[in-house]
Write a protein that holds these residues in place. Structure first.
Motif, PDB file in Angstrom:
ATOM      1  N   PHE A 390      14.250  -4.428  -5.747  1.00  0.00           N
ATOM      2  CA  PHE A 390      13.134  -3.528  -5.429  1.00  0.00           C
ATOM      3  C   PHE A 390      13.539  -2.697  -4.225  1.00  0.00           C
ATOM      4  O   PHE A 390      14.459  -3.046  -3.473  1.00  0.00           O
ATOM      5  CB  PHE A 390      11.854  -4.319  -5.152  1.00  0.00           C
ATOM      6  CG  PHE A 390      11.839  -5.066  -3.843  1.00  0.00           C
ATOM      7  CD1 PHE A 390      11.299  -4.493  -2.685  1.00  0.00           C
ATOM      8  CD2 PHE A 390      12.379  -6.348  -3.749  1.00  0.00           C
ATOM      9  CE1 PHE A 390      11.288  -5.173  -1.486  1.00  0.00           C
ATOM     10  CE2 PHE A 390      12.361  -7.047  -2.550  1.00  0.00           C
ATOM     11  CZ  PHE A 390      11.822  -6.457  -1.415  1.00  0.00           C
ATOM     12  N   SER A 391      12.812  -1.583  -4.027  1.00  0.00           N
ATOM     13  CA  SER A 391      13.153  -0.701  -2.907  1.00  0.00           C
ATOM     14  C   SER A 391      12.084  -0.686  -1.828  1.00  0.00           C
ATOM     15  O   SER A 391      12.402  -0.562  -0.644  1.00  0.00           O
ATOM     16  CB  SER A 391      13.395   0.729  -3.414  1.00  0.00           C
ATOM     17  OG  SER A 391      12.251   1.213  -4.099  1.00  0.00           O
ATOM     18  N   THR A 392      10.814  -0.816  -2.183  1.00  0.00           N
ATOM     19  CA  THR A 392       9.720  -0.792  -1.201  1.00  0.00           C
ATOM     20  C   THR A 392       8.828  -2.012  -1.407  1.00  0.00           C
ATOM     21  O   THR A 392       8.800  -2.626  -2.480  1.00  0.00           O
ATOM     22  CB  THR A 392       8.857   0.476  -1.360  1.00  0.00           C
ATOM     23  OG1 THR A 392       8.179   0.432  -2.622  1.00  0.00           O
ATOM     24  CG2 THR A 392       9.729   1.732  -1.283  1.00  0.00           C
ATOM     25  N   GLU A 394       5.691  -1.927  -1.682  1.00  0.00           N
ATOM     26  CA  GLU A 394       4.714  -1.579  -2.703  1.00  0.00           C
ATOM     27  C   GLU A 394       5.271  -1.889  -4.086  1.00  0.00           C
ATOM     28  O   GLU A 394       4.560  -2.412  -4.958  1.00  0.00           O
ATOM     29  CB  GLU A 394       4.347  -0.089  -2.611  1.00  0.00           C
ATOM     30  CG  GLU A 394       3.520   0.292  -1.400  1.00  0.00           C
ATOM     31  CD  GLU A 394       4.339   0.338  -0.104  1.00  0.00           C
ATOM     32  OE1 GLU A 394       5.601   0.361  -0.189  1.00  0.00           O
ATOM     33  OE2 GLU A 394       3.726   0.352   0.975  1.00  0.00           O
ATOM     34  N   GLU A 395       6.545  -1.575  -4.290  1.00  0.00           N
ATOM     35  CA  GLU A 395       7.167  -1.883  -5.571  1.00  0.00           C
ATOM     36  C   GLU A 395       7.270  -3.395  -5.765  1.00  0.00           C
ATOM     37  O   GLU A 395       7.035  -3.907  -6.872  1.00  0.00           O
ATOM     38  CB  GLU A 395       8.557  -1.250  -5.656  1.00  0.00           C
ATOM     39  CG  GLU A 395       9.225  -1.472  -7.007  1.00  0.00           C
ATOM     40  CD  GLU A 395      10.646  -0.929  -7.062  1.00  0.00           C
ATOM     41  OE1 GLU A 395      11.206  -0.904  -8.166  1.00  0.00           O
ATOM     42  OE2 GLU A 395      11.203  -0.576  -6.000  1.00  0.00           O
ATOM     43  N   ARG A 398       3.975  -4.731  -6.849  1.00  0.00           N
ATOM     44  CA  ARG A 398       3.701  -4.372  -8.243  1.00  0.00           C
ATOM     45  C   ARG A 398       4.471  -5.279  -9.201  1.00  0.00           C
ATOM     46  O   ARG A 398       3.918  -5.760 -10.210  1.00  0.00           O
ATOM     47  CB  ARG A 398       4.073  -2.905  -8.492  1.00  0.00           C
ATOM     48  CG  ARG A 398       3.830  -2.450  -9.920  1.00  0.00           C
ATOM     49  CD  ARG A 398       4.340  -1.043 -10.150  1.00  0.00           C
ATOM     50  NE  ARG A 398       5.763  -0.915  -9.900  1.00  0.00           N
ATOM     51  CZ  ARG A 398       6.723  -1.345 -10.730  1.00  0.00           C
ATOM     52  NH1 ARG A 398       6.386  -1.950 -11.859  1.00  0.00           N
ATOM     53  NH2 ARG A 398       7.989  -1.175 -10.434  1.00  0.00           N
ATOM     54  N   ILE A 399       5.735  -5.555  -8.889  1.00  0.00           N
ATOM     55  CA  ILE A 399       6.550  -6.404  -9.767  1.00  0.00           C
ATOM     56  C   ILE A 399       6.002  -7.832  -9.788  1.00  0.00           C
ATOM     57  O   ILE A 399       5.908  -8.457 -10.844  1.00  0.00           O
ATOM     58  CB  ILE A 399       8.025  -6.388  -9.320  1.00  0.00           C
ATOM     59  CG1 ILE A 399       8.621  -4.993  -9.470  1.00  0.00           C
ATOM     60  CG2 ILE A 399       8.836  -7.386 -10.131  1.00  0.00           C
ATOM     61  CD1 ILE A 399      10.013  -4.851  -8.873  1.00  0.00           C
ATOM     62  N   ASP A 402       2.828  -7.886 -11.855  1.00  0.00           N
ATOM     63  CA  ASP A 402       2.995  -7.487 -13.251  1.00  0.00           C
ATOM     64  C   ASP A 402       3.420  -8.701 -14.072  1.00  0.00           C
ATOM     65  O   ASP A 402       4.528  -8.802 -14.590  1.00  0.00           O
ATOM     66  CB  ASP A 402       4.032  -6.374 -13.366  1.00  0.00           C
ATOM     67  CG  ASP A 402       4.184  -5.885 -14.807  1.00  0.00           C
ATOM     68  OD1 ASP A 402       3.225  -6.061 -15.590  1.00  0.00           O
ATOM     69  OD2 ASP A 402       5.262  -5.354 -15.147  1.00  0.00           O
TER      70      ASP A 402
END
Length: 484
Positions: A390-392, A394-395, A398-399, A402
């Motif tokens: 992941f990069s952020t 927030e990401e 989300r992962i 999900d």
């Protein structure tokens, strides 16, 4: 004669004493296929008789003084301590546990009994305000008969964590262990409470198949069902219990995430990740099933995790010093391998493992995954560690979210960042700077979404809510005046 000598339980189930059963099932060692003994199989009719007897015995047990009930729980904890070595041997041979896992599980059982010994003295209600000239009380009373259906992976503690508080709070219990671990998940618990002085008829051991489980759920005397196991079976139990207007406490599956933040110590993070994914061959609802690693660390982390996986020896924990024992049966072994091979066929890359090793499976690391691959989407219940980047934050959130499950999440790295991430995660448990597998008898345990119906185990608040009913009671000094 040893504490768990098969002369006591061989070919029998326990319902008001050990009873011979015409139907029997083998107790099998998954590492070798050797037969360790046989247990009696309870039919639906046996369950019905046990439920009626349990309802009768429960009233006397509920009327037993709190100190007497507490004494039984304390003695149970002492007996677990006294017989720990023999119990651990059964966990190793019947459940395929490595020795350290067996010791950890037995230690949890000891703690569970001592923790629950405090429940009989716990406040059992509260005084309410009232607009009328009366006392108004909300008091907790035993639910009555509790049905406990337990799994194979941590068979001792995942049965006991419902049996012990239910008994401590004055209930009777019908215990149906997984047929594959009927001794370590059933006979052990029954023998402990038998020797601890629990009155006859209060605890019934009913090994059996799905028909026995359905009978436990459907018996009219059973008011609460406590189930730990797969999400599909939990849904069916919850649906049936709902139609019968019974409470069902469901602790189900998990596809748990470990997030490795930028700047984290990679060596320590890989050690945590390996423990989370490979403890007990990954056959734990809290197993780390998804490794979500910051892009600045993902290559280094994957290499470190793969090196650890390659170094973990697979074998028979009863005869060798190994890190990974067998999977519970051949069907589960082939299922795990199928998920790995299907994911590789879809484009994932093997960084380590991916092979059947006797009755076990090599510790496996997968990279190059997309989120629609089976190794990422499914609860594998095997020693497989899928890794994505992941990069952020927030990401990362989300992962993590999900996913249909919501049981346990670990976050490794900067505490401030981890705390902000934890606030955005849908999970029953979050562990900062720890991996996903963690349990203590005094802590609430449970998941959200497809992982179950919330925290219904652990700690006095959860246990009292789980295994008692609330009754409103009012008291006046004299008979009230009414207009009729």
């Amino acid at each position: 004669m040893t504490f768990l000598d098969s002369a006591v339980w061989g070919g029998k189930f326990c319902s008001d004493g050990w009873r011979h059963s015409p139907a029997r099932q083998p107790v099998t060692e998954p590492a070798t296929g050797d037969r360790l003994g046989t247990v009696g199989v309870a039919t639906a009719e046996d369950v019905d008789r046990a439920a009626a007897r349990a309802a009768e015995a429960q009233r006397a047990w509920a009327a037993t003084s709190p100190q007497r009930r507490a004494a039984v729980l304390r003695r149970a904890g002492e007996l677990f301590t006294e017989h720990a070595a023999e119990i651990e041997d059964w966990l190793v041979r019947e459940a395929g546990s490595v020795r350290s896992k067996a010791g950890f599980e037995t230690g949890l059982a000891i703690g569970e009994c001592f923790e629950c010994a405090a429940l009989p003295a716990h406040p059992q209600g509260e005084v309410l305000t009232s607009e009328d000239a009366r006392w108004s009380l909300a008091r907790r009373r035993p639910a009555g008969v509790v049905g406990v259906i337990a799994p194979f992976n941590f068979p001792l503690v995942l049965g006991l964590r419902s049996v012990a508080p239910a008994l401590a709070l004055g209930n009777a219990v019908l215990l149906k262990p997984d047929p594959r671990t009927a001794v370590s998940g059933g006979v052990v618990i029954t023998r402990i409470f038998e020797e601890a002085g629990l009155p006859a008829g209060v605890l019934h051991l009913l090994p059996g198949d799905g028909a026995a489980g359905r009978a436990v759920v459907e018996a009219p005397e059973v008011r609460v069902v406590s189930f730990t196991g797969s999400t599909p079976v939990g849904r069916a139990i919850g649906e049936r219990a709902g139609r019968l207007l019974k409470r069902a406490h469901l602790e189900l599956g998990g596809n748990n995430a470990l997030v490795v933040l930028p700047g984290a110590d990679v060596a320590k993070a890989a050690s945590a990740g390996a423990f989370g994914s490979y403890l007990h061959q990954g056959q734990i609802c809290m197993t780390t099933g998804r490794h979500i690693v910051h892009e600045s660390l993902v290559d280094e982390y994957t290499a470190a995790l793969a090196a650890k996986a390659d170094a973990l020896r697979v074998g028979d924990p009863a005869r060798e010093d190994v890190a990974l024992g067998p999977l519970i049966d051949r069907g589960q072994l082939e299922r795990v391998h199928g998920i790995v091979t299907d994911s590789v066929a879809a484009g994932a890359k093997l960084a380590a493992g991916g092979e059947i090793d006797g009755a076990g499976y090599r510790a496996t690391v997968l990279t190059g995954l997309t989120t629609d691959m089976p190794a990422w989407r499914e609860e594998i219940f095997g020693p497989v560690a899928p890794v994505v980047s992941f990069s952020t934050t927030e990401e990362a959130a989300r992962i993590v979210n999900d996913c249909e499950y919501g049981l346990s999440v670990g976050v490794l790295g900067d505490v401030g960042t981890a705390m902000r991430l934890a606030d955005r995660i849908d999970s029953g448990k979050v562990h900062i700077n720890e991996q996903t597998v963690s349990d203590e008898p005094n802590a609430p345990f449970g998941g959200v979404k497809a992982s179950g119906t919330g925290s219904r185990f652990g700690g006095p608040a959860a246990n009292v809510e789980a295994f008692t009913e609330t009754q409103w009671l009012t008291v006046r000094p004299d008979i009230a005046d009414y207009p009729f």
